[in-house]
Design a protein around this motif. Sequence first.
Motif, PDB file in Angstrom:
ATOM      1  N   PRO A 218       0.810  -1.228   0.000  1.00  0.00           N
ATOM      2  CA  PRO A 218       0.000   0.000   0.000  1.00  0.00           C
ATOM      3  C   PRO A 218       0.838   1.270   0.000  1.00  0.00           C
ATOM      4  CG  PRO A 218      -0.021  -1.041   2.162  1.00  0.00           C
ATOM      5  CD  PRO A 218       0.625  -2.015   1.236  1.00  0.00           C
ATOM      6  N   HIS A 219       2.074   1.168   0.522  1.00  0.00           N
ATOM      7  CA  HIS A 219       2.925   2.355   0.589  1.00  0.00           C
ATOM      8  C   HIS A 219       3.350   2.843  -0.785  1.00  0.00           C
ATOM      9  CE1 HIS A 219       5.625  -1.120   0.393  1.00  0.00           C
ATOM     10  NE2 HIS A 219       6.545  -0.296  -0.111  1.00  0.00           N
ATOM     11  N   ARG A 220       3.198   1.995  -1.794  1.00  0.00           N
ATOM     12  CA  ARG A 220       3.547   2.412  -3.155  1.00  0.00           C
ATOM     13  C   ARG A 220       2.411   3.196  -3.834  1.00  0.00           C
ATOM     14  NH1 ARG A 220       7.838   0.537  -5.753  1.00  0.00           N
ATOM     15  NH2 ARG A 220       9.220  -0.912  -4.663  1.00  0.00           N
ATOM     16  N   GLY A 221       1.296   3.250  -3.210  1.00  0.00           N
ATOM     17  CA  GLY A 221       0.159   3.931  -3.824  1.00  0.00           C
ATOM     18  C   GLY A 221      -0.028   5.348  -3.331  1.00  0.00           C
ATOM     19  N   LEU A 222      -0.866   6.075  -4.030  1.00  0.00           N
ATOM     20  CA  LEU A 222      -1.413   7.360  -3.567  1.00  0.00           C
ATOM     21  C   LEU A 222      -2.921   7.166  -3.536  1.00  0.00           C
ATOM     22  CD1 LEU A 222       0.545  10.097  -5.579  1.00  0.00           C
ATOM     23  CD2 LEU A 222       0.798   9.545  -3.160  1.00  0.00           C
ATOM     24  N   LEU A 447       9.493   7.316  -3.254  1.00  0.00           N
ATOM     25  CA  LEU A 447       9.340   6.040  -2.545  1.00  0.00           C
ATOM     26  C   LEU A 447      10.641   5.695  -1.824  1.00  0.00           C
ATOM     27  CD1 LEU A 447       7.456   3.984  -5.290  1.00  0.00           C
ATOM     28  CD2 LEU A 447       6.491   4.951  -3.196  1.00  0.00           C
ATOM     29  N   LEU A 448      10.555   5.033  -0.708  1.00  0.00           N
ATOM     30  CA  LEU A 448      11.708   4.714   0.107  1.00  0.00           C
ATOM     31  C   LEU A 448      12.388   3.414  -0.324  1.00  0.00           C
ATOM     32  CD1 LEU A 448      10.403   5.726   3.644  1.00  0.00           C
ATOM     33  CD2 LEU A 448      11.867   7.036   2.078  1.00  0.00           C
TER      34      LEU A 448
END
Length: 449
Positions: A218-222, A447-448
């Motif tokens: 989910p962290h890859r989304g906006l 992104l990290l």
Amino acid sequence: MDRLEQKILDLIDQNREEIIAAGRDIWTHAEMGFKEFRTAGKFADFLKAKGLEVEEGLAVTGVKGYLKGKGAPGTTVALIGEMDALPIPNHPDANPETGASHCCGHNAQVAGVIGSLFALTDPEIRDALDGNVVFFAVPAEEFVDIEFKKGLMEQGKIGYGGGKCELIRIGAMDDIDIAVGHHTDPAEELVLKNNSSNGFVNKVVEFHGRKAHAAGAPHRGLDALNAATLAMHAIDMQRESFRDCDTVRVHGFISRGGEAMNIIADNVTMEHSVRAKNIPAFTDASEKFDRSIRAGAVATGCGATINTMPGYLPTIPAKDTRVVEEALADVAQTKGYRISYHRADMHTTGSTDFGDVSCIMPLLQFGTGGYRGTLHNPDMLPIDEELAYVATAKIFALVAYKLLKNGADAAHALIESYEQVLSKEEYIRYMDSMKKVETIEPKPLPLLD
């Protein structure tokens, strides 16, 4: 009541079965705004059968008939019936082809205008009128199906989302001096509708994000749905800044909220109305709505597009309603109906494009019952067709006659008492100024991983 007024009532009574049949037919063949082709065709057939000069295709589906021909001298009074319905497919009488239902009671308006034809086209009555009458079936009063209307605007087929607004814009109201309108009111029998009402603007908001697996990454989304949710919270936080006297209402829904529960939403659409009692108040509320949308976008890194569409203006009550009150009394006397009075000191927070008409010319409005249930709900049903359709026809016809008899003295008095809010040119400038598109660019962080 003079002899010709009694004749008006008698002629309509003699044709009551045809008037009721028209009301039933329109009820079971409901159509959405700017799509009322069948209803428009039926209305035009009635006008042509009476030998009237007819104009069709006005603002896509509008139909206009002239009692004495276009350009006849004297004051012109328009009897207006709205053709469109609501998207309520679970109504028992919903049109299976359109999913629309007349839970607004507009079928009674159109039946009433049709019914008035049977009286006003009588040669003796027509010759007693010192002026002209326009029988006008108009499209798209209900401001729903917004994305469809937005599409018509983008195609250049309409300029505004409301039927009467568009008719004003294209000049189809230019030869009308006084408008007469009707509303269905299930709680009443006969009613003077001379109250004010809210105006509004409409918003179509699109949030643009980035898809990702909602469980795996989910962290890859906006998340565009998060942006919309945050914006709606921000809108709620604005409510304490609205003055009670302005009767502000902000309401809407998410028309597209994503594709699946396990996909971060990359495209979410909101549709909202922003209403208030006066133009400055809903302009202020509109700006506060927009900054709430910006907040949702900025906080989540999403992009957004705010499309503002002009809606309707507040209704301006008439200063002289004597002819409507007399017509209501005449009909009540013959049938024993109860009359209610919604006068200028009463305000309703709903909206109608009759408000736009009231800003450029005198507007007289009345209501009839004959339905049970609640407006705009699937429990709305006609239960007294005499009251819903026939009484409506009588009042339409009597108001036109009372305005135009005796040298049109009553019409002239009404026009003299009227204070125009906007000229047609000022109206168009205002409406065009409310057409706005604001784009907020997405600003995602790196992104990290």
